[in-house]
Scaffold this active site. Structure first.
Site, PDB file in Angstrom:
ATOM      1  N   CYS A   1      -7.266  -2.044   7.058  1.00  0.00           N
ATOM      2  CA  CYS A   1      -8.097  -1.040   7.014  1.00  0.00           C
ATOM      3  C   CYS A   1      -7.300   0.215   6.258  1.00  0.00           C
ATOM      4  O   CYS A   1      -6.183   0.328   6.463  1.00  0.00           O
ATOM      5  CB  CYS A   1      -8.257  -0.624   8.504  1.00  0.00           C
ATOM      6  SG  CYS A   1      -9.340  -1.624   9.317  1.00  0.00           S
ATOM      7  N   PRO A   2      -7.911   0.804   5.610  1.00  0.00           N
ATOM      8  CA  PRO A   2      -9.748   0.898   5.745  1.00  0.00           C
ATOM      9  C   PRO A   2     -10.174   0.058   4.443  1.00  0.00           C
ATOM     10  O   PRO A   2     -11.644   0.359   4.287  1.00  0.00           O
ATOM     11  CB  PRO A   2      -9.783   2.583   5.512  1.00  0.00           C
ATOM     12  CG  PRO A   2      -8.649   2.806   4.431  1.00  0.00           C
ATOM     13  CD  PRO A   2      -7.622   2.093   4.678  1.00  0.00           C
TER      14      PRO A   2
END
Ligand code: SF4
Lengths: 77, 351
Positions: free
Chosen positions: A13-14
């Protein structure tokens, strides 16, 4: 209406959120997108991104260290 | 607010996930401006990664703070991947580095420049940031504010709502999109005014990252990055390098190779994913870490690396520990080694 898939495994992430965002730009309301990730953070980040942008998470689950989410693309809010 | 005879002004706000950009956005929205957020991913953002890797952190609820800010404010957030373009910023910063390898001024200029491109493409009117004059020694000084506006190409389309009263009026104020008297004149490193404003708005759960939100401001991380460049003889990096610098103990017994040793189960599992691209070592007779070898290791190097790995296993006080070494081509070998004593691992080997 069509069904699409996105492989975001081995991304952190992201990045899975960015890939989801960019993929959805190519899709139409009513289409569904199934995403597979290995970062469990996607279980909170992708639904948060969907809530902000008005898309619906139809289903999500974890299996063998992989995270699966299915999203229905909605009209942009 | 009703915008009689004119369309509602639109602003894009640089959202880092911290308190200042949250407040700057809220202040602007409260003046009736339509605001959307933009967040840039450089690859060095602390957000996410290490929480996902380290097992002990998995119990803590993890959230992406930029997404949290957007949701709290009820605005859209556009997350932009700038990993590739960012290389040139980090490798060749025109304005140099901060206390560590953080090229903050060039980074800010680049992000505002990208935001400027975004507003041109999307028909927005201006850009806002949570910058505060005097807050950061490198990028947020009175002298750097006009440099960012000018070199990004945003010029007076860049508004800093928290510090606007310390700066000349911008287009948004002159056009009447924003009332200057409802903006702020925060100045310096004191965070109290921001905390009071947060309380006024009822924001309590905002992110307060202890070490900042960017690995490049971290001394240990920066030292590892510089070591990587020195050992390779050139300054460059790939995404995997950035990731691996965030994980494990890094020990360099020689210029031509270093060990990356997992510190707990989550890290071992993460490193496991790299065993096809790196030579690896794991203890088989005792519970212990997984080690990756970055560089080219001959047989003697591999034996030394095996002894170091054994030192971090549960067999560290035994006379012999069995390890399995695995080359990138899949070739494996079992070695019985004596764990190196703590004193034999030289302090200067630790990166
Ligand atoms: S800390 Fe500095 S280098 Fe890192 S993202 Fe912020 S401005 Fe950029």
């Amino acid at each position: 209406m069509s069904h699409h898939q996105l492989d975001a495994r081995r991304m952190f992430c992201p990045m899975p959120v960015i890939r989801t965002q960019n993929k959805i730009k190519e899709l139409h309301p009513g289409d569904t997108l199934e995403i597979v990730c290995t970062d469990p953070g996607a279980l909170s980040d992708i639904p948060a991104w969907c809530r902000i942008n008005g898309h619906t998470v139809l289903e999500m689950h974890e299996h063998n260290d992989e995270v699966f989410l299915t999203i229905e693309v909605c009209e942009e809010i | 607010m009703v915008w009689r005879g004119m369309s509602q002004p639109k602003a894009i706000s640089l959202i880092s996930g911290g308190l200042d950009s949250l407040l700057a956005t809220k202040v602007t929205m409260d003046q009736g401006v339509h605001v959307e957020g933009i967040n840039f991913y450089t690859g060095f953002c602390v957000e996410g990664h290490t929480h996902a890797i380290r097992k002990q952190d998995k119990a803590k609820p993890k959230r992406n703070n930029a997404l949290w800010v957007a949701e709290t404010l009820g605005i859209k957030l556009h997350i932009i991947d700038i990993v590739e373009e960012y290389k040139d910023i980090l490798l060749n910063p025109k304005h140099g580095y901060g206390a560590n390898m953080n090229p903050c001024l060039d980074c800010k200029i680049f992000m505002v420049h990208k935001a400027q491109q975004w507003i041109n493409e999307n028909g927005f009117d201006f850009i806002i940031t949570g910058e505060v004059v005097g807050q950061r020694p490198m990028s947020q000084r009175k002298e750097t504010m006009p440099i960012i506006s000018r070199e990004s190409g945003a010029e007076d389309r860049l508004l800093r709502p928290l510090s606007a009263k310390n700066l000349p009026p911008t287009l948004a104020e002159r056009e009447g999109w924003i009332k200057r008297d409802q903006l702020y004149g925060f100045n310096g490193r004191n965070r109290k005014p921001q905390m009071e404003l947060a309380e006024h708005f009822g924001f309590t759960d905002y992110a307060k990252p202890a070490g900042g939100c960017c690995f490049l401001t971290d001394e240990n991380y920066s030292a590892k990055l510089v070591d990587l460049w020195q050992a390779r003889g050139h300054r460059d990096y790939e995404m995997d390098d950035i990731m691996l610098l965030k994980v494990g103990r890094h020990i360099r017994p020689s210029n031509h190779f270093k060990l990356i040793i997992g510190r707990e189960e989550g890290e071992n599992k993460f490193l496991q994913g790299y065993t096809k691209t790196y030579t690896s070592i794991k203890t088989t007779s005792h519970a212990g870490p997984l080690t990756l070898i970055d560089g080219v290791a001959n047989d003697a190097d591999l034996e030394l690396a095996a002894r170091i790995t054994a030192r971090f296993s549960q067999g560290k006080n035994e006379d012999s520990v069995t390890v399995e070494t695995r080359r990138q081509n899949g070739e494996t070998q079992l070695l019985n080694v004596k764990p190196l004593s703590a004193d034999d691992i030289k302090q200067e080997w630790y990166v």
